[in-house]
Every structure is written in C-alpha cells, then in structure tokens.
Design an enzyme around this catalytic site. Structure first.
Site, PDB file in Angstrom:
ATOM      1  N   ASP A  99      -6.337  10.334  51.441  1.00 17.87           N
ATOM      2  CA  ASP A  99      -7.173   9.905  52.614  1.00 17.87           C
ATOM      3  C   ASP A  99      -8.759   9.440  51.989  1.00 17.87           C
ATOM      4  O   ASP A  99      -8.683   9.983  50.916  1.00 17.87           O
ATOM      5  CB  ASP A  99      -7.082  10.683  53.929  1.00 17.87           C
ATOM      6  CG  ASP A  99      -7.831  12.133  53.960  1.00 17.87           C
ATOM      7  OD1 ASP A  99      -8.598  12.316  53.012  1.00 17.87           O
ATOM      8  OD2 ASP A  99      -7.302  12.864  54.836  1.00 17.87           O
ATOM      9  N   VAL A 100      -9.491   9.202  52.934  1.00 21.10           N
ATOM     10  CA  VAL A 100     -10.871   8.968  52.360  1.00 21.10           C
ATOM     11  C   VAL A 100     -11.790  10.143  52.060  1.00 21.10           C
ATOM     12  O   VAL A 100     -12.575   9.954  51.123  1.00 21.10           O
ATOM     13  CB  VAL A 100     -11.660   8.292  53.460  1.00 21.10           C
ATOM     14  CG1 VAL A 100     -12.019   9.283  54.706  1.00 21.10           C
ATOM     15  CG2 VAL A 100     -12.952   7.506  53.061  1.00 21.10           C
TER      16      VAL A 100
END
Length: 125
Positions: A11-12
């Site tokens: 994810d980010v």
C-alpha cells in the site's frame, strides 16, 4: 520459495496488502511444480481452492525477502490439504491451511489418480 516484496505488493505506506500473502502462497505452490518440470494443470484436470483459513501475525514491507514454506497435511481421494507459512528471516508473518480439490476441465470434482497422488507426495513433503 523466496519472494521479494515489490512496490506493486504494498500500500502507500510500503506495507504488503493482506490479499498478496495468498498470492505469494499460490506462487509457491505453482513453483513447486515448475521447478520439477511439471505443471499444476495436469492432463486430466487441475486444482481449485475448496477452503482456506489464514492467520496474519506481522506485516512484510517493501524490499523484504520472504520465504514460503509448504507442507502436505492430508491427502484424500479428491482433495488435499496444505499448511503454508510466510517468513521474513526467522519471523513468521503469515500462515494458512488450504484445501484444494481436483476437478476435470468441466469443473466437476474428480478422484485423484495414482500418478497425481505420487506427484503431490513428491512436491509437498
């Protein structure tokens, strides 16, 4: 089997997305066949997931090198159960039990033939 965590797996925040652990385990099962010049798609059928339970213990991160361990737990007439674990070094991050059923190319459950059983015993000791 060793797997490096790439940006696409995270994810980010650089943490591995939970569903990707299932993909890592799938890759390890397929690779067990490929390493021996075999295919998980056999002449008389292939395997489908019937059931799985998973436990997440800790998160992998971008750049980590993971190791997937697979062991055969149970072998029945039409299915088999594996236990798979994902490690970073000695730390267990994830584990699951998965039952795979053998089906023909029309999707009907089919009895494992002796050569299929022999291959499974060879691959997942």
């Amino acid at each position: 089997m060793k797997i490096r965590v790439y940006y696409e797996d995270t994810d980010v925040g650089g943490v591995v997305f939970y569903a990707n652990y299932l993909k890592f385990c799938e890759r390890a099962r397929s690779e067990a066949f490929f390493e021996r010049g075999l295919s998980p798609v056999m002449q008389n059928g292939h395997f489908v997931v019937k059931e799985l339970t998973a436990s997440y213990n800790s998160s992998a991160k971008l750049g980590d090198i993971l190791h997937v361990k697979t062991s055969l737990v149970e072998l029945k007439k039409v299915s088999f159960k594996l236990h798979q674990e994902v490690y970073r070094d000695e730390e267990k991050l994830f584990e699951m039990d998965i039952t795979l059923a053998f089906v023909d190319f029309n999707g009907k459950i089919k009895k494992l033939e002796p050569q299929n059983i022999e291959v499974l015993n060879l691959l997942f000791v």
